[in-house]
Design an enzyme around this catalytic site. Structure first.
Site: not given
Ligand code: 13P
Length: 235
Positions: A7, A9, A90, A92, A159, A165, A201
């Site tokens: 992903n 982003k 997600h 976010e 997640e 993150g 992460s």
């Molecule tokens: P990170 O791997 O940067 O923690 O992000 C995970 C994520 O949100 C995958 O969708």
């Protein structure tokens, strides 16, 4: 075979996306690799990934087929350029764009109608975990996001919000505990085993410990999927 889903982003221009794929697409892997770039790179990557063993996914979509929805992208648009997967719900998007379970549910159904496999994200916040509400939070999201969803053609991504993150991943044991719970709910719901992948992460040094858990069918990776060297280590 497990899933390794990148992903990206809001990262990478079209040029950077193509450059990345040129460097990694011939790598050998026994896993199912899916790249989810920003919308602007989808079309170019659809061509660049042809003939490789990597698949393409989007990071979001709207649930309507077409119409006056400025700024939105429909499932048929994604399907028509060769997307196979779409990440939905997600955290976010829930946090920054106020997406709720009802909206996500509409998206899950629309994706399936168009032959896209939804990657439905669920996960508890830090305070939910601290208060012992992890299972309730996840069960609620699953139940609302899957309300009247019929087809079992779906992936669920666990997640935990506190692990995204932050560099503070769930331990494979913590993840595995929630995965087993989610898998049970999904089995009851669809009468079938549905893949559940972990995100939060994940890095080259932790990926093995996740993939060696029986209940973890793969990983959804953010920041560690952005750089070719790290990505090659992952896959
Ligand atoms: P990170 O791997 O940067 O923690 O992000 C995970 C994520 O949100 C995958 O969708």
């Amino acid at each position: 075979m497990k899933f390794i889903i990148a992903n990206w982003k809001m990262n990478k221009t079209v040029h950077e996306s193509l450059d990345f794929v040129k460097k990694v697409s011939r790598a050998k892997t026994r896993h199912k690799v899916v790249i989810c770039p920003p919308f602007t790179s989808l079309n170019s990557l659809a061509s660049a990934l042809k003939g490789t063993n990597m698949l393409l996914g989007a990071q979001n979509m709207f649930h309507q087929d077409s119409g006056p929805y400025t700024g939105e992208i429909s499932p048929s648009m994604l399907k028509s350029i060769g997307c196979d997967y779409v990440i939905l719900g997600h955290s976010e998007r829930r946090i920054h764009f106020q997406e709720n379970n009802e909206m996500i549910c509409l998206k899950v159904k629309a994706a399936q109608r168009h032959g896209l496999v939804p990657i439905l994200c669920v996960g508890e916040t830090l305070s939910e975990r601290r208060n012992g509400n992890t299972f309730d939070a996840v069960a609620r999201q699953l139940s609302l996001c899957l309300s009247s969803v019929k087809g079992p053609n779906i992936l669920v991504a666990y997640e935990p919000v506190w692990a995204i993150g932050t560099g503070n991943n769930a331990t494979p044991e913590q993840a595995s505990e929630v995965h087993s719970f989610i898998k049970l709910q999904l089995k009851k719901r669809f009468g079938k085993d549905i893949p559940v992948i972990y995100g939060g992460s994940v890095s080259p040094s932790t990926i093995k410990s996740f993939l060696s858990e029986k209940s973890i069918d793969g990983v959804l990776v953010g920041s560690a999927s952005l750089e070719t060297g790290t990505f090659l280590k992952l896959i």
